[in-house]
Design a protein around this motif. Sequence first.
Motif, mmCIF file in Angstrom:
data_model
loop_
_atom_site.group_PDB
_atom_site.id
_atom_site.type_symbol
_atom_site.label_atom_id
_atom_site.label_comp_id
_atom_site.label_asym_id
_atom_site.label_seq_id
_atom_site.Cartn_x
_atom_site.Cartn_y
_atom_site.Cartn_z
ATOM 1 N N ASP A 116 -13.829 0.325 -39.104
ATOM 2 C CA ASP A 116 -14.724 0.836 -38.069
ATOM 3 C C ASP A 116 -15.573 1.965 -38.646
ATOM 4 O OD1 ASP A 116 -13.990 -0.630 -35.686
ATOM 5 O OD2 ASP A 116 -12.097 0.479 -35.689
ATOM 6 N N THR A 172 -17.054 -11.571 -38.629
ATOM 7 C CA THR A 172 -17.852 -11.685 -37.405
ATOM 8 C C THR A 172 -19.346 -11.696 -37.668
ATOM 9 O OG1 THR A 172 -17.789 -9.279 -37.161
ATOM 10 C CG2 THR A 172 -16.064 -10.551 -36.034
ATOM 11 N N ARG A 231 -8.726 -3.124 -39.588
ATOM 12 C CA ARG A 231 -9.895 -3.400 -38.758
ATOM 13 C C ARG A 231 -10.897 -2.264 -38.993
ATOM 14 N NH1 ARG A 231 -8.172 -5.559 -32.906
ATOM 15 N NH2 ARG A 231 -10.189 -6.560 -33.134
ATOM 16 N N TRP A 242 -17.334 -3.509 -40.999
ATOM 17 C CA TRP A 242 -17.041 -3.054 -39.643
ATOM 18 C C TRP A 242 -16.989 -4.243 -38.693
ATOM 19 C CZ3 TRP A 242 -21.106 1.458 -39.279
ATOM 20 C CH2 TRP A 242 -20.754 2.461 -40.197
ATOM 21 N N GLY A 243 -15.959 -4.275 -37.885
ATOM 22 C CA GLY A 243 -15.798 -5.341 -36.905
ATOM 23 C C GLY A 243 -15.014 -6.539 -37.413
ATOM 24 N N ASP A 244 -14.742 -6.597 -38.709
ATOM 25 C CA ASP A 244 -13.969 -7.695 -39.282
ATOM 26 C C ASP A 244 -12.491 -7.295 -39.346
ATOM 27 O OD1 ASP A 244 -16.357 -9.057 -39.528
ATOM 28 O OD2 ASP A 244 -16.604 -8.593 -41.646
#
Length: 160
Positions: A22, A57, A20, A32-34
């Motif tokens: 960041d 996302t 994940r 980031w965020g996926d």
Amino acid sequence: MTIDDIIHFVEGLDDVLTLRPDPGDGSPEISWGDTFFYYSPDGVVPTTTQPFATIVTKNYPGDEDSRLDRVGAFRVNIHAGKEGFIASLGHAPREQGPADIDAGASDTVIAHPVYGSAAWLAVVNPGPRTSELTRELLCTAYTLARSRYERKADAARRHI
């Protein structure tokens, strides 16, 4: 299904490594965020294989058809393999499916807008119609990834 539901389900499978990305971890900002799922018994990110499933996302360059810029939109991407792809969509990965498919339609299994020809499927915001199939496809992708890993490990042992 929420993103957390999917992550919890996949992490319940043996030897799954979940990434994940960041800010500050050295990963590209676009990621980031996926979430990225790998089969990795040793817990190390494989360098010679792709994840077997991802959750994205946001839109990526050249991959805007799912319209992930909508609030709350996310897409599960699953390497279903040729058989899983055909079973889900009724045609082979390299064959053209229906032309009127809306890649941004929620709760619908579609060929991945970019990687469909490589037997990847996608579901935007899995819901009541697709949650069971999404779980089945994630298990199929996991099994295929585990089998690839084991074949490579067996081949490496034979060459020692």
